[in-house]
Design a protein around this motif. Sequence first.
Motif, mmCIF file in Angstrom:
data_model
loop_
_atom_site.group_PDB
_atom_site.id
_atom_site.type_symbol
_atom_site.label_atom_id
_atom_site.label_comp_id
_atom_site.label_asym_id
_atom_site.label_seq_id
_atom_site.Cartn_x
_atom_site.Cartn_y
_atom_site.Cartn_z
ATOM 1 N N UNK A 194 17.954 48.657 65.546
ATOM 2 C CA UNK A 194 17.948 48.572 67.093
ATOM 3 C C UNK A 194 19.091 47.985 67.454
ATOM 4 N N UNK A 195 19.774 48.034 68.538
ATOM 5 C CA UNK A 195 21.056 47.419 68.945
ATOM 6 C C UNK A 195 21.099 46.305 69.158
ATOM 7 N N UNK A 196 19.968 45.646 69.192
ATOM 8 C CA UNK A 196 20.057 44.116 69.315
ATOM 9 C C UNK A 196 20.197 43.586 68.074
ATOM 10 N N UNK A 197 20.144 44.321 66.893
ATOM 11 C CA UNK A 197 20.556 43.479 65.395
ATOM 12 C C UNK A 197 22.006 43.388 65.191
ATOM 13 N N UNK A 198 22.580 42.347 64.648
ATOM 14 C CA UNK A 198 23.569 42.314 64.083
ATOM 15 C C UNK A 198 23.511 42.490 62.621
ATOM 16 N N UNK A 243 13.521 47.347 59.205
ATOM 17 C CA UNK A 243 12.678 48.277 59.877
ATOM 18 C C UNK A 243 13.230 48.454 61.231
ATOM 19 N N UNK A 244 12.086 49.302 62.011
ATOM 20 C CA UNK A 244 12.713 50.100 63.221
ATOM 21 C C UNK A 244 12.348 48.915 64.509
ATOM 22 N N UNK A 245 12.098 47.632 64.575
ATOM 23 C CA UNK A 245 11.787 47.050 65.540
ATOM 24 C C UNK A 245 12.848 45.913 65.472
ATOM 25 N N UNK A 293 12.708 43.181 62.999
ATOM 26 C CA UNK A 293 13.009 43.362 61.829
ATOM 27 C C UNK A 293 14.599 43.247 61.339
ATOM 28 N N UNK A 294 15.243 42.560 62.542
ATOM 29 C CA UNK A 294 16.963 42.212 62.241
ATOM 30 C C UNK A 294 17.103 41.094 61.258
ATOM 31 N N UNK A 308 16.680 39.852 71.322
ATOM 32 C CA UNK A 308 16.811 40.214 72.694
ATOM 33 C C UNK A 308 18.134 40.212 73.119
ATOM 34 N N UNK A 309 18.244 40.959 74.115
ATOM 35 C CA UNK A 309 20.040 40.956 74.614
ATOM 36 C C UNK A 309 20.019 40.054 75.725
#
Length: 701
Positions: free
Chosen positions: A652-656, A661-663, A666-667, A680-681
């Motif tokens: 997800x775009x919120x992950x660094x 996983x896809x949620x 999972x970051x 979250x952003x």
Amino acid sequence: MTVWWIWVLLWCFYMRGRQGQKVCIGTDQGFSYTGDLLQHYERLQRRYADCTHVSGNLEITHISDPNIGYNLTFLQTIQYVTGYVLIGLVTEVKIIPLDRLQVIRGDATFNLLGKRCSLAVTLTSTGNDTKRGLREIHLPALTEIIRGNVAFFHNADLCYVDTVLWSAITGDKNDAVFTKTGSSPLCKPCSVSCYYGNVSRCWGPSRNLCQKVEDENTEPTEKDKVCSGTQMGFSYSGSLERHYQRLRHRYTDCTYIRGNLELTHLRDPRVQYDLSFLKTIRYVTGYVLVAMITRVPAIPLDSLQTIRGDELFPLLRSECSLAVALNYDDHDGKRGLRELRLLSLTDISHGEVVFVENPHLCYVNTINWDDVIGGKTKPRFTENHSGIPAFSETCKPCSPSCQNDKTRRCWGHLNKHCQKVADYDNNFIDNECHGTNMGLSYVGSLQKHYDWMKSHYRYCTYVHGNLEITHLRDPAIHYDLSFLEHIRYVTGYVLIALISHVEVVPLTRLEIIRGNTTFDLFNDRSSLAVLVTYSRNEKGYFGLVELQMPALKEISRGRIIFSQNPTLCYVHTIHWDSITGGRYAAVTMDTSDGVTAFSQKCDVCPSVCEVEGVKRCWGQSTRLCQRVLPSKKCHTSCPQRCFALGLLGCCRSQCASTCDGPTTNDCKLCKDYRFGHQCLSSCPYDRHTFPVGQICAVVPP
């Protein structure tokens, strides 16, 4: 000569005789000044530089010229004012940093609003221009105003002063008077750490700016049994059995210790030691010393919540609030302390934590000490010259139930021995500080520039803005950059430039450079710029050798540039795509004026740093390997940021960095904010939820 001046001179001679203190004479000008505004500011600087005690009044006025680069850090040393403090017509600085001021005596007062004031703050706003005006007055050490009133008048942008419990400072004589001062919409909430019951009290948004208010947790209650601690250090009197009996008698049923808890010399094989009497202790105002314990396998301080550190124990050039040392039997290699059960410990307020020569001690290396110490320092695990380790690495693993954020943390191997890890929703995580926007310029002398950086970033973990480390180039200064070791997040850019007299920049915990602002150079917008970090003598180049950033996982925006760093090693070994997310041509290695961007004459990385046949590191230590995961063929829309093949395998775009996983749960790391275990952003829009560093903190309604 008047009696007043005789008293002042005698007082000055007395104070000058006290080590580390400088007395300066205050002023009595009110709102008037002589010369122009620049001369007025320079006189303030000269008068109060290095001053600790002001004999007279402290008047900070007419800081109002937008063309002057004001820097009021010279006020940070002031501890005591005999007269009044006046802050007026201050519009061109955001903060008045009176961080160490403890007492305003009020021998003289200032007339404001018909009140005789010992603290008066007035006319610090500029109408509708929200980019100017005073926002914060930092007085976290202020505990007493002996005489006079407190008044605020026309300070529309000023934050936090209305949260302060003024009666705790004025002694219930007079509360503060607020006139035509509203709560600015630009004010952030106080840190979660500054809540007392359901009320927050602070001088600024970060944890170190809480108002120090004694509450039910820091003073004994009617239910507490208060005991006096000891100050024996490593010594004891009488026999070892008598020493143990005295400990038992002193602390049985004790819950609150005024002083130090010293548990030492439990090493007599003829004594049947039973330390269950320690289980009731919940609070220690001084330090805790655990030393020379060989006949007890565990210290059951199960209920101890806080070590306040009002008094510290000197060990290995450290000032310790928790010292654990020499807990082994040199005649019997199998005996020694194995568990330090501090199951409830959540706060060490002051001082350092040191472990030395505890070869049988387990689990202390699993503890998240940042949760306990608050990021102010990190524990020292020290082995002696004979190689006796600070703790044991041959222990049973922590229970699976102690796993938190994919790491097991415990004080012992049973389920009930798990560390109480800070709850993301309700506990402070980051110690915030504001960055700078000076670029390649600086204010004052090189010594003052370095001293400011050291005091400003000490204990900081989250930098709002830019981290600029520049102009460390004076051969007469002994530079120590260990204060940078706690920083883990920078919202803007990182600039390292003109630092020829340090060999190492230890940003060892820095994980994310967000790049919300960038540094403009060579028509490029950079979020990491390392420039001109060398000097030259008859022997050749010297300067920066290691840029230590082994934890760096994410540079979200902007480019990376290295220019004129002929002594800098290892940066060419780094897998930058894993940090930038594979952005096209993100890294520039620039050679200007024949000076290389990095050195070609470096030692190779340690062999343990090898991944897929390539050694990658930030320095010669095995702790400085770049931890690069084996490469995955991610989809073109998410290079270096996937958990599986194909478009559906993108993080997800919120992950660094990467994800499992896809949620957003999972970051591995969050780019912006964490709410519970979700990235979250921005934090939820809720009056009880607000950002504290990277955490969306929740305050109970």
